[in-house]
Design a protein around this motif. Structure first.
Motif, PDB file in Angstrom:
ATOM      1  N   GLN A  19      -1.435 -26.338  36.866  1.00 12.67           N
ATOM      2  CA  GLN A  19      -2.252 -25.727  37.911  1.00 12.67           C
ATOM      3  C   GLN A  19      -1.618 -25.887  39.291  1.00 12.67           C
ATOM      4  O   GLN A  19      -1.853 -25.069  40.180  1.00 12.67           O
ATOM      5  N   HIS A  20      -0.832 -26.934  39.467  1.00 13.27           N
ATOM      6  CA  HIS A  20      -0.232 -27.223  40.764  1.00 13.27           C
ATOM      7  C   HIS A  20       1.265 -26.942  40.796  1.00 13.27           C
ATOM      8  O   HIS A  20       1.945 -27.353  41.731  1.00 13.27           O
ATOM      9  N   ASN A  21       1.752 -26.258  39.803  1.00 16.77           N
ATOM     10  CA  ASN A  21       3.182 -26.037  39.667  1.00 16.77           C
ATOM     11  C   ASN A  21       3.453 -24.548  39.507  1.00 16.77           C
ATOM     12  O   ASN A  21       2.667 -23.834  38.908  1.00 16.77           O
TER      13      ASN A  21
END
Length: 158
Positions: A19-21
């Motif tokens: 989700q953060h990549n």
């Protein structure tokens, strides 16, 4: 429960990290070599838009088999880390650690070959970079070893 917990935690960790990549998958980089904008903004698009870009780029390339095109279209999330690898490596590390202690060499070999096949396929299909796979194996090791230690009697206090 001791065997399921590392697998569940691993899959949850993969989802949070992804989700953060926005590391593009190798096939996305390869397909976008003719369209640099697609590569730079690919993960800012929604899934349907990503699939449209992939379809457009695949339309001009007849060398990719239909089954692989469908696989690529189904997995448009970021590459890092590899969920398949952490799944296979976690199960393999736990199973082999426990089976070798009981002298089950043949079954251990089969499990290692299965996990290696899963991991190698992620690279061969253009789904992951070597670093994605390496980090996933290290996460699997970190998650699986406490369970193996506990199942082999390591936390009994004796």
């Amino acid at each position: 429960m001791a065997l399921l917990l590392p697998v569940i935690i691993g899959q949850l960790a993969i989802n949070v990290i992804k989700q953060h990549n926005q590391e593009p998958r190798p096939y996305v980089v390869w397909l976008s070599q003719t369209d640099r904008q697609a590569d730079q903004h690919f993960y800012q698009l929604d899934v349907a838009q990503r699939q449209q870009l992939i379809k457009r780029d695949l339309a001009s390339n007849g060398a990719i088999p239909a089954w692989q095109q469908q696989h690529w279209l189904a997995q448009t999330d970021p590459a890092f880390p590899s969920g398949h690898t952490i799944f296979a490596a976690t199960w393999a590390l736990m199973a082999v650690s426990l089976l070798l202690a009981r002298g089950k060499w043949l079954l251990s070999t089969v499990i290692v070959l299965w996990a290696a096949g899963v991991i190698i396929s992620r690279l061969a299909l253009g789904m992951h970079w070597p670093g994605d796979v390496f980090v996933s194996i290290m996460l699997a090791l970190y998650l699986s070893m406490p369970s193996v230690y506990w199942l082999r009697g390591g936390f009994t206090g004796d």
